[in-house]
Design a protein around this motif. Structure first.
Motif, PDB file in Angstrom:
ATOM      1  N   ALA A 136      42.230  46.587 101.923  1.00  0.00           N
ATOM      2  CA  ALA A 136      43.365  47.347 101.373  1.00  0.00           C
ATOM      3  C   ALA A 136      43.469  47.112  99.857  1.00  0.00           C
ATOM      4  O   ALA A 136      43.651  48.064  99.083  1.00  0.00           O
ATOM      5  CB  ALA A 136      44.655  46.931 102.065  1.00  0.00           C
ATOM      6  N   ARG A 139      40.589  48.955  98.065  1.00  0.00           N
ATOM      7  CA  ARG A 139      40.819  50.411  97.969  1.00  0.00           C
ATOM      8  C   ARG A 139      41.769  50.720  96.811  1.00  0.00           C
ATOM      9  O   ARG A 139      41.572  51.657  96.053  1.00  0.00           O
ATOM     10  CB  ARG A 139      41.472  50.931  99.259  1.00  0.00           C
ATOM     11  CG  ARG A 139      40.506  51.340 100.324  1.00  0.00           C
ATOM     12  CD  ARG A 139      41.265  51.994 101.452  1.00  0.00           C
ATOM     13  NE  ARG A 139      41.867  53.255 101.056  1.00  0.00           N
ATOM     14  CZ  ARG A 139      43.152  53.560 101.186  1.00  0.00           C
ATOM     15  NH1 ARG A 139      44.002  52.702 101.686  1.00  0.00           N
ATOM     16  NH2 ARG A 139      43.593  54.727 100.810  1.00  0.00           N
ATOM     17  N   PHE A 140      42.826  49.910  96.726  1.00  0.00           N
ATOM     18  CA  PHE A 140      43.827  50.139  95.680  1.00  0.00           C
ATOM     19  C   PHE A 140      43.219  49.893  94.298  1.00  0.00           C
ATOM     20  O   PHE A 140      43.413  50.689  93.371  1.00  0.00           O
ATOM     21  CB  PHE A 140      45.036  49.227  95.915  1.00  0.00           C
ATOM     22  CG  PHE A 140      46.150  49.453  94.937  1.00  0.00           C
ATOM     23  CD1 PHE A 140      46.673  50.722  94.747  1.00  0.00           C
ATOM     24  CD2 PHE A 140      46.679  48.411  94.200  1.00  0.00           C
ATOM     25  CE1 PHE A 140      47.704  50.940  93.835  1.00  0.00           C
ATOM     26  CE2 PHE A 140      47.704  48.623  93.293  1.00  0.00           C
ATOM     27  CZ  PHE A 140      48.211  49.891  93.110  1.00  0.00           C
ATOM     28  N   GLY A 143      40.939  52.685  93.433  1.00  0.00           N
ATOM     29  CA  GLY A 143      41.743  53.871  93.093  1.00  0.00           C
ATOM     30  C   GLY A 143      42.179  53.820  91.633  1.00  0.00           C
ATOM     31  O   GLY A 143      42.114  54.817  90.909  1.00  0.00           O
ATOM     32  N   ARG A 146      39.194  54.428  89.429  1.00  0.00           N
ATOM     33  CA  ARG A 146      38.856  55.860  89.414  1.00  0.00           C
ATOM     34  C   ARG A 146      39.775  56.614  88.447  1.00  0.00           C
ATOM     35  O   ARG A 146      39.322  57.440  87.656  1.00  0.00           O
ATOM     36  CB  ARG A 146      38.977  56.437  90.834  1.00  0.00           C
ATOM     37  CG  ARG A 146      38.341  57.801  90.995  1.00  0.00           C
ATOM     38  CD  ARG A 146      38.465  58.331  92.401  1.00  0.00           C
ATOM     39  NE  ARG A 146      39.820  58.205  92.908  1.00  0.00           N
ATOM     40  CZ  ARG A 146      40.203  57.360  93.843  1.00  0.00           C
ATOM     41  NH1 ARG A 146      39.328  56.573  94.426  1.00  0.00           N
ATOM     42  NH2 ARG A 146      41.462  57.293  94.230  1.00  0.00           N
ATOM     43  N   ASP A 147      41.078  56.289  88.498  1.00  0.00           N
ATOM     44  CA  ASP A 147      42.033  56.940  87.579  1.00  0.00           C
ATOM     45  C   ASP A 147      41.667  56.632  86.128  1.00  0.00           C
ATOM     46  O   ASP A 147      41.736  57.506  85.264  1.00  0.00           O
ATOM     47  CB  ASP A 147      43.469  56.435  87.842  1.00  0.00           C
ATOM     48  CG  ASP A 147      44.040  57.023  89.123  1.00  0.00           C
ATOM     49  OD1 ASP A 147      43.412  57.948  89.683  1.00  0.00           O
ATOM     50  OD2 ASP A 147      45.102  56.544  89.569  1.00  0.00           O
TER      51      ASP A 147
ATOM     52  N   GLY B 133      46.353  59.718  93.184  1.00  0.00           N
ATOM     53  CA  GLY B 133      45.050  60.210  93.642  1.00  0.00           C
ATOM     54  C   GLY B 133      44.438  59.237  94.637  1.00  0.00           C
ATOM     55  O   GLY B 133      44.626  58.031  94.521  1.00  0.00           O
ATOM     56  N   PHE B 134      43.724  59.776  95.615  1.00  0.00           N
ATOM     57  CA  PHE B 134      43.069  58.927  96.618  1.00  0.00           C
ATOM     58  C   PHE B 134      41.571  59.158  96.592  1.00  0.00           C
ATOM     59  O   PHE B 134      41.095  60.101  95.959  1.00  0.00           O
ATOM     60  CB  PHE B 134      43.655  59.222  98.007  1.00  0.00           C
ATOM     61  CG  PHE B 134      45.074  58.779  98.136  1.00  0.00           C
ATOM     62  CD1 PHE B 134      45.389  57.519  98.589  1.00  0.00           C
ATOM     63  CD2 PHE B 134      46.106  59.621  97.744  1.00  0.00           C
ATOM     64  CE1 PHE B 134      46.705  57.092  98.664  1.00  0.00           C
ATOM     65  CE2 PHE B 134      47.427  59.210  97.823  1.00  0.00           C
ATOM     66  CZ  PHE B 134      47.725  57.942  98.284  1.00  0.00           C
ATOM     67  N   GLU B 135      40.846  58.297  97.325  1.00  0.00           N
ATOM     68  CA  GLU B 135      39.383  58.381  97.277  1.00  0.00           C
ATOM     69  C   GLU B 135      38.850  59.668  97.889  1.00  0.00           C
ATOM     70  O   GLU B 135      37.736  60.079  97.574  1.00  0.00           O
ATOM     71  CB  GLU B 135      38.746  57.157  97.950  1.00  0.00           C
ATOM     72  CG  GLU B 135      39.075  56.942  99.414  1.00  0.00           C
ATOM     73  CD  GLU B 135      40.218  55.966  99.604  1.00  0.00           C
ATOM     74  OE1 GLU B 135      41.272  56.173  98.965  1.00  0.00           O
ATOM     75  OE2 GLU B 135      40.075  55.024 100.402  1.00  0.00           O
ATOM     76  N   TYR B 154      49.031  53.410  98.868  1.00  0.00           N
ATOM     77  CA  TYR B 154      47.656  53.140  99.299  1.00  0.00           C
ATOM     78  C   TYR B 154      47.618  52.431 100.653  1.00  0.00           C
ATOM     79  O   TYR B 154      46.719  52.652 101.443  1.00  0.00           O
ATOM     80  CB  TYR B 154      46.927  52.301  98.239  1.00  0.00           C
ATOM     81  CG  TYR B 154      46.059  53.146  97.356  1.00  0.00           C
ATOM     82  CD1 TYR B 154      46.601  53.840  96.280  1.00  0.00           C
ATOM     83  CD2 TYR B 154      44.699  53.293  97.606  1.00  0.00           C
ATOM     84  CE1 TYR B 154      45.811  54.633  95.475  1.00  0.00           C
ATOM     85  CE2 TYR B 154      43.907  54.089  96.800  1.00  0.00           C
ATOM     86  CZ  TYR B 154      44.467  54.748  95.736  1.00  0.00           C
ATOM     87  OH  TYR B 154      43.678  55.544  94.957  1.00  0.00           O
ATOM     88  N   ASP B 155      48.593  51.541 100.884  1.00  0.00           N
ATOM     89  CA  ASP B 155      48.632  50.828 102.159  1.00  0.00           C
ATOM     90  C   ASP B 155      48.898  51.796 103.306  1.00  0.00           C
ATOM     91  O   ASP B 155      48.306  51.690 104.373  1.00  0.00           O
ATOM     92  CB  ASP B 155      49.729  49.743 102.129  1.00  0.00           C
ATOM     93  CG  ASP B 155      49.283  48.503 101.357  1.00  0.00           C
ATOM     94  OD1 ASP B 155      48.063  48.330 101.188  1.00  0.00           O
ATOM     95  OD2 ASP B 155      50.151  47.727 100.919  1.00  0.00           O
ATOM     96  N   ILE B 157      48.686  55.305 103.219  1.00  0.00           N
ATOM     97  CA  ILE B 157      47.739  56.414 103.312  1.00  0.00           C
ATOM     98  C   ILE B 157      46.310  55.877 103.213  1.00  0.00           C
ATOM     99  O   ILE B 157      45.697  55.898 102.163  1.00  0.00           O
ATOM    100  CB  ILE B 157      48.055  57.509 102.265  1.00  0.00           C
ATOM    101  CG1 ILE B 157      49.519  57.917 102.412  1.00  0.00           C
ATOM    102  CG2 ILE B 157      47.145  58.715 102.440  1.00  0.00           C
ATOM    103  CD1 ILE B 157      50.003  58.876 101.364  1.00  0.00           C
ATOM    104  N   HIS B 158      45.833  55.375 104.320  1.00  0.00           N
ATOM    105  CA  HIS B 158      44.457  54.878 104.401  1.00  0.00           C
ATOM    106  C   HIS B 158      43.585  56.019 104.946  1.00  0.00           C
ATOM    107  O   HIS B 158      44.111  57.078 105.309  1.00  0.00           O
ATOM    108  CB  HIS B 158      44.416  53.621 105.287  1.00  0.00           C
ATOM    109  CG  HIS B 158      45.161  53.762 106.572  1.00  0.00           C
ATOM    110  ND1 HIS B 158      44.638  54.428 107.664  1.00  0.00           N
ATOM    111  CD2 HIS B 158      46.421  53.409 106.921  1.00  0.00           C
ATOM    112  CE1 HIS B 158      45.537  54.427 108.635  1.00  0.00           C
ATOM    113  NE2 HIS B 158      46.627  53.828 108.204  1.00  0.00           N
ATOM    114  N   PRO B 159      42.261  55.833 105.014  1.00  0.00           N
ATOM    115  CA  PRO B 159      41.406  56.962 105.408  1.00  0.00           C
ATOM    116  C   PRO B 159      41.804  57.640 106.729  1.00  0.00           C
ATOM    117  O   PRO B 159      41.784  58.868 106.831  1.00  0.00           O
ATOM    118  CB  PRO B 159      40.019  56.331 105.512  1.00  0.00           C
ATOM    119  CG  PRO B 159      40.063  55.227 104.509  1.00  0.00           C
ATOM    120  CD  PRO B 159      41.458  54.689 104.567  1.00  0.00           C
ATOM    121  N   MET B 162      44.803  59.767 106.162  1.00  0.00           N
ATOM    122  CA  MET B 162      44.451  60.990 105.421  1.00  0.00           C
ATOM    123  C   MET B 162      43.910  62.038 106.387  1.00  0.00           C
ATOM    124  O   MET B 162      44.293  63.206 106.316  1.00  0.00           O
ATOM    125  CB  MET B 162      43.372  60.677 104.374  1.00  0.00           C
ATOM    126  CG  MET B 162      43.880  59.924 103.188  1.00  0.00           C
ATOM    127  SD  MET B 162      42.572  59.783 101.973  1.00  0.00           S
ATOM    128  CE  MET B 162      42.826  58.145 101.410  1.00  0.00           C
TER     129      MET B 162
END
Lengths: 187, 216
Positions: A136, A139-140, A143, A146-147, B133-135, B154-155, B157-159, B162
């Protein structure tokens, strides 16, 4: 009148450029701070993993003393971990540590007494939760990277990137350690 | 100016004000009558109530905006532990019928809004609007996500979440302090009540348990 018009034609683009400069400078700073903050979250979660692995090793050692090579491999992998690593350094170190710990768990499969021990089951549960938290946080962090990359690599960000030279941010990838399936009670 | 002239000017001013206020009141009443007639013709049990307050649940009202006048409370029903109701929004003579369903559930993080992205959001985004934005590019293109706590978004809305949201394509989902809300177009029917219920249940089931564990 014509003097005023000339001033407007020259002044307006300059003013617009200055506003954009301020905007992009602040945007880069905000995005860098977000990356730093989320990277420190990743670090915290990785720290949980590092604290947990010696306990797993101790638990397995009690049953499989002859797996010396594997224990040495884990020790070497742990030595690769730095105090404040960059994402690239952390990625290499975590890959080695994760691989060795995965093999340790595979070895544990061959010892039914170990698999049934309360301590080992609890450690496995903690490992599942820790790996979930690492993913988790990763991923954050990615993210935010990426921004940051979008802001610095898309027009007109590219123009201001050359001016302000924001720090390049790296993605972080880490494979979760696969523990044997255990039921996790979070309540 | 003589004192008589001054008094006459004051009377004129008050008369203009009263005439304007009366005209405003009459137009509002006329609009309400027209709306009531339209609602009844369309088969809705009309109740001119404005008591439903999404803020009660920590949600944001859906009827805010420069061109949105009134949200009319038309009908409501209780389905197990959640509330749903149809609303008719009147704006410039056109009517939009939509239904919202609300399930009471506490939010361990900040308020979150997940909306289908439209041209307005794209414009806001190009002006530096804070869409998260998300992956998944597909997801980011389809939905406009807002949450003060980006980590919380992010926590949640995980894959898998989504995929779930993209499978259902609900126009608007909100998660306030005490409730989860979903909005769909059209009136409340016996078919869409279970649909709404299942969507909300599915959403809650996909929220990582560790978020709620953190709260306790």
């Amino acid at each position: 009148m014509s003097g005023f018009l000339i001033a407007v034609f020259i002044g307006a683009p300059i003013l617009l450029f200055v506003i954009m400069m301020i905007y992009f400078y602040n945007r880069f700073q905000t995005l860098e701070n977000r990356c730093d903050e989320s990277w420190s979250n990743v670090g915290t979660e990785l720290h949980r993993r590092h604290d947990l692995i010696p306990n797993l090793v101790r638990a397995v050692k009690g049953y499989a003393k002859h797996e010396k090579d594997l224990f040495d491999e884990i020790t070497k992998a742990r030595a690769l971990i730095k105090d404040e690593p960059t994402p690239k350094e952390a990625q290499a170190a975590e890959r080695a540590l994760g691989g060795a710990t995965g093999r340790l768990l595979a070895v544990a499969e061959a010892y039914p007494d170990l698999k049934a021990s309360k301590n080992f089951l609890q450690l496995q549960q903690e490992l599942v939760i820790t790996e979930d938290r690492i993913q988790a946080a990763r991923r954050f962090y990615n993210g935010n990277v990426r921004d940051h990359r979008n802001a610095t690599r898309q027009f007109p960000g590219t123009v201001f990137k050359a001016m302000f030279k924001p720090t390049e941010q790296e993605f972080f990838e880490v494979e979760p350690i696969k523990a044997a399936p255990v039921s996790v009670n979070l309540s | 100016m003589s004192s008589v002239g001054y008094v006459l000017a004051q009377i004129a001013a008050v008369s203009v004000f009263l005439a304007f206020a009366s005209w405003m009141y009459r137009s509002a009443k006329k609009e309400e009558r027209e709306f009531q007639a339209w609602a009844e013709d369309s088969g809705y049990s009309f109740q001119a109530q404005r008591k439903w307050n999404p803020r009660e649940y920590g949600l944001r009202p859906l009827d805010v905006g420069p061109r949105r006048k009134v949200t009319w409370f038309v009908s409501s029903g209780l389905y197990e532990a959640f509330q749903c109701q149809t609303n008719i929004k009147e704006s410039h003579g056109s009517h939009e019928v939509y239904t919202v369903a609300v399930k009471k559930i506490s939010n361990p993080g900040s308020f979150m809004s997940i909306e289908r992205e439209d041209i307005r959001h794209k414009a806001l985004s190009s002006l530096g609007g804070e869409d998260i934005g998300f992956e998944s590019d597909a997801f980011s293109r389809l939905f406009w996500v807002q949450c003060k706590d980006r980590k919380h978004a992010y926590d949640v809305i995980h894959p898998e979440m989504m995929d779930y949201l993209m499978d259902h394509m609900m126009p608007h989902v909100q998660w306030g302090d005490r409730a989860l809300l979903v909005k769909i177009q059209g009136p409340l029917t016996s078919q869409n009540v279970p649909q709404l219920w299942n969507f909300l249940e599915g959403f809650v089931a996909r929220v990582p348990a560790r978020l709620f564990a953190k709260q306790t």
